[in-house]
Design a protein around this motif. Structure first.
Motif, PDB file in Angstrom:
ATOM      1  N   VAL A  90       0.842  -1.200   0.000  1.00 54.24           N
ATOM      2  CA  VAL A  90       0.000   0.000   0.000  1.00 54.24           C
ATOM      3  C   VAL A  90       0.879   1.252   0.000  1.00 54.24           C
ATOM      4  N   CYS A  91       1.951   1.199   0.750  1.00 48.92           N
ATOM      5  CA  CYS A  91       2.874   2.348   0.802  1.00 48.92           C
ATOM      6  C   CYS A  91       3.527   2.588  -0.554  1.00 48.92           C
ATOM      7  N   PHE A  92       3.878   1.519  -1.273  1.00 53.02           N
ATOM      8  CA  PHE A  92       4.458   1.686  -2.608  1.00 53.02           C
ATOM      9  C   PHE A  92       3.446   2.266  -3.589  1.00 53.02           C
ATOM     10  N   VAL A  93       2.205   1.869  -3.498  1.00 51.22           N
ATOM     11  CA  VAL A  93       1.161   2.419  -4.376  1.00 51.22           C
ATOM     12  C   VAL A  93       0.975   3.910  -4.094  1.00 51.22           C
ATOM     13  N   LEU A  94       0.968   4.301  -2.839  1.00 50.21           N
ATOM     14  CA  LEU A  94       0.834   5.719  -2.484  1.00 50.21           C
ATOM     15  C   LEU A  94       2.019   6.544  -2.995  1.00 50.21           C
ATOM     16  N   SER A  95       3.203   5.986  -2.930  1.00 51.77           N
ATOM     17  CA  SER A  95       4.364   6.730  -3.439  1.00 51.77           C
ATOM     18  C   SER A  95       4.296   6.878  -4.960  1.00 51.77           C
ATOM     19  N   PHE A  96       3.790   5.861  -5.638  1.00 47.29           N
ATOM     20  CA  PHE A  96       3.627   5.957  -7.088  1.00 47.29           C
ATOM     21  C   PHE A  96       2.596   7.026  -7.443  1.00 47.29           C
ATOM     22  N   VAL A  97       1.502   7.108  -6.713  1.00 49.23           N
ATOM     23  CA  VAL A  97       0.474   8.127  -6.955  1.00 49.23           C
ATOM     24  C   VAL A  97       1.049   9.526  -6.756  1.00 49.23           C
ATOM     25  N   ALA A  98       1.885   9.699  -5.750  1.00 48.64           N
ATOM     26  CA  ALA A  98       2.518  10.998  -5.517  1.00 48.64           C
ATOM     27  C   ALA A  98       3.410  11.391  -6.708  1.00 48.64           C
ATOM     28  N   ASN A  99       4.145  10.427  -7.249  1.00 51.28           N
ATOM     29  CA  ASN A  99       4.981  10.704  -8.424  1.00 51.28           C
ATOM     30  C   ASN A  99       4.135  11.060  -9.639  1.00 51.28           C
ATOM     31  N   LEU A 100       3.009  10.388  -9.803  1.00 52.00           N
ATOM     32  CA  LEU A 100       2.115  10.714 -10.915  1.00 52.00           C
ATOM     33  C   LEU A 100       1.559  12.135 -10.788  1.00 52.00           C
ATOM     34  N   LEU A 101       1.246  12.570  -9.578  1.00 57.42           N
ATOM     35  CA  LEU A 101       0.746  13.925  -9.367  1.00 57.42           C
ATOM     36  C   LEU A 101       1.795  14.975  -9.757  1.00 57.42           C
ATOM     37  N   VAL A 102       3.045  14.749  -9.412  1.00 59.59           N
ATOM     38  CA  VAL A 102       4.117  15.688  -9.781  1.00 59.59           C
ATOM     39  C   VAL A 102       4.270  15.735 -11.299  1.00 59.59           C
ATOM     40  N   ALA A 103       4.291  14.575 -11.948  1.00 57.89           N
ATOM     41  CA  ALA A 103       4.425  14.535 -13.411  1.00 57.89           C
ATOM     42  C   ALA A 103       3.216  15.184 -14.079  1.00 57.89           C
ATOM     43  N   GLY A 104       2.022  14.963 -13.527  1.00 56.46           N
ATOM     44  CA  GLY A 104       0.817  15.592 -14.084  1.00 56.46           C
ATOM     45  C   GLY A 104       0.866  17.104 -13.985  1.00 56.46           C
ATOM     46  N   LEU A 105       1.372  17.625 -12.869  1.00 56.77           N
ATOM     47  CA  LEU A 105       1.507  19.071 -12.706  1.00 56.77           C
ATOM     48  C   LEU A 105       2.478  19.651 -13.740  1.00 56.77           C
ATOM     49  N   LEU A 106       3.595  18.989 -13.956  1.00 56.92           N
ATOM     50  CA  LEU A 106       4.547  19.459 -14.969  1.00 56.92           C
ATOM     51  C   LEU A 106       3.956  19.371 -16.376  1.00 56.92           C
ATOM     52  N   ALA A 107       3.190  18.333 -16.653  1.00 58.01           N
ATOM     53  CA  ALA A 107       2.544  18.216 -17.961  1.00 58.01           C
ATOM     54  C   ALA A 107       1.513  19.314 -18.154  1.00 58.01           C
ATOM     55  N   LEU A 108       0.799  19.674 -17.097  1.00 55.71           N
ATOM     56  CA  LEU A 108      -0.180  20.759 -17.168  1.00 55.71           C
ATOM     57  C   LEU A 108       0.503  22.092 -17.493  1.00 55.71           C
ATOM     58  N   ILE A 109       1.645  22.329 -16.896  1.00 54.45           N
ATOM     59  CA  ILE A 109       2.414  23.540 -17.216  1.00 54.45           C
ATOM     60  C   ILE A 109       2.817  23.520 -18.690  1.00 54.45           C
ATOM     61  N   GLY A 110       3.224  22.364 -19.187  1.00 54.31           N
ATOM     62  CA  GLY A 110       3.581  22.237 -20.601  1.00 54.31           C
ATOM     63  C   GLY A 110       2.407  22.521 -21.518  1.00 54.31           C
ATOM     64  N   VAL A 111       1.217  22.066 -21.155  1.00 56.66           N
ATOM     65  CA  VAL A 111       0.023  22.308 -21.965  1.00 56.66           C
ATOM     66  C   VAL A 111      -0.292  23.795 -22.017  1.00 56.66           C
ATOM     67  N   VAL A 112      -0.191  24.471 -20.874  1.00 50.06           N
ATOM     68  CA  VAL A 112      -0.489  25.906 -20.827  1.00 50.06           C
ATOM     69  C   VAL A 112       0.454  26.674 -21.749  1.00 50.06           C
ATOM     70  N   PHE A 113       1.735  26.390 -21.686  1.00 49.86           N
ATOM     71  CA  PHE A 113       2.688  27.108 -22.539  1.00 49.86           C
ATOM     72  C   PHE A 113       2.519  26.738 -24.008  1.00 49.86           C
ATOM     73  N   ALA A 114       2.172  25.498 -24.304  1.00 49.53           N
ATOM     74  CA  ALA A 114       1.950  25.101 -25.701  1.00 49.53           C
ATOM     75  C   ALA A 114       0.743  25.821 -26.278  1.00 49.53           C
ATOM     76  N   LYS A 115      -0.321  25.985 -25.488  1.00 47.02           N
ATOM     77  CA  LYS A 115      -1.502  26.709 -25.971  1.00 47.02           C
ATOM     78  C   LYS A 115      -1.177  28.176 -26.212  1.00 47.02           C
ATOM     79  N   LYS A 116      -0.369  28.782 -25.330  1.00 48.63           N
ATOM     80  CA  LYS A 116       0.016  30.178 -25.519  1.00 48.63           C
ATOM     81  C   LYS A 116       0.822  30.341 -26.805  1.00 48.63           C
ATOM     82  N   ALA A 117       1.700  29.393 -27.070  1.00 44.72           N
ATOM     83  CA  ALA A 117       2.506  29.473 -28.294  1.00 44.72           C
ATOM     84  C   ALA A 117       1.635  29.275 -29.529  1.00 44.72           C
ATOM     85  N   LYS A 118       0.645  28.395 -29.432  1.00 41.58           N
ATOM     86  CA  LYS A 118      -0.229  28.126 -30.575  1.00 41.58           C
ATOM     87  C   LYS A 118      -1.138  29.307 -30.865  1.00 41.58           C
ATOM     88  N   GLN A 119      -1.541  30.040 -29.818  1.00 47.70           N
ATOM     89  CA  GLN A 119      -2.439  31.175 -29.976  1.00 47.70           C
ATOM     90  C   GLN A 119      -1.701  32.449 -30.347  1.00 47.70           C
TER      91      GLN A 119
END
Length: 159
Positions: A90-119
């Motif tokens: 269970v502890c390993f699953v929770l640590s994996f979820v935490a890593n996914l949240l960090v990667a998702g946040l960085l991907a969200l930042i990438g999406v925002v900047f890509a949309k600004k460049a496209k617009q």
């Protein structure tokens, strides 16, 4: 210092020939076109930089996900296990979820900047400005001049 009746080229304003007027207009139009091309290049560079930042953020998200998962997952899982005495899986699953949240946040930042460049509307603004300039110049009519006593008046067409 300078004679107000003379223009930049040293020719008296009232005696400028048609050729001189055309040459001056051509020079000014050439400068205007060069300036608008330079503006388009600057605005295009800004759009490319925004796209590069977005791509860099996507790349950073991938790098964080790949390199942090093993070490961060083990450290986080054993830390959660030490704090809670939960089962280690269970502890390993929770640590994996935490890593996914960090990667998702960085991907969200990438999406925002890509949309600004496209617009980015840099080149479109320059094209609209060039069309507006051409429309103004196309509708320009010569201004009437005062006639001197010894000059013959010649009618001009506005076409």
């Amino acid at each position: 210092m300078s004679d107000p009746a003379r223009n930049v080229h040293g020719v008296e304003s009232a005696e400028r020939s048609l050729g001189q007027l055309v040459a001056a207009a051509t020079t000014e139009m050439s400068a205007l076109v060069h300036d608008e091309i330079a503006l388009a290049k600057i605005q295009l560079r800004q759009d490319v930089k925004r796209g590069a930042v977005g791509g860099g953020a996507f790349g950073a998200a991938g790098v964080v996900l790949i390199f942090s998962l093993p070490m961060l997952s083990f450290a986080l899982a054993y830390g959660i296990h030490a704090w809670t005495d939960w089962h280690l899986s269970v502890c390993f699953v929770l640590s994996f979820v935490a890593n996914l949240l960090v990667a998702g946040l960085l991907a969200l930042i990438g999406v925002v900047f890509a949309k600004k460049a496209k617009q980015g509307k840099g080149p479109q603004k320059v094209a609209a400005s060039a069309k507006e300039t051409a429309a103004v110049l196309g509708n320009a009519k010569p201004h009437p001049r005062e006639v001197q006593d010894d000059t013959v008046v010649v009618a001009r067409s506005s076409v």
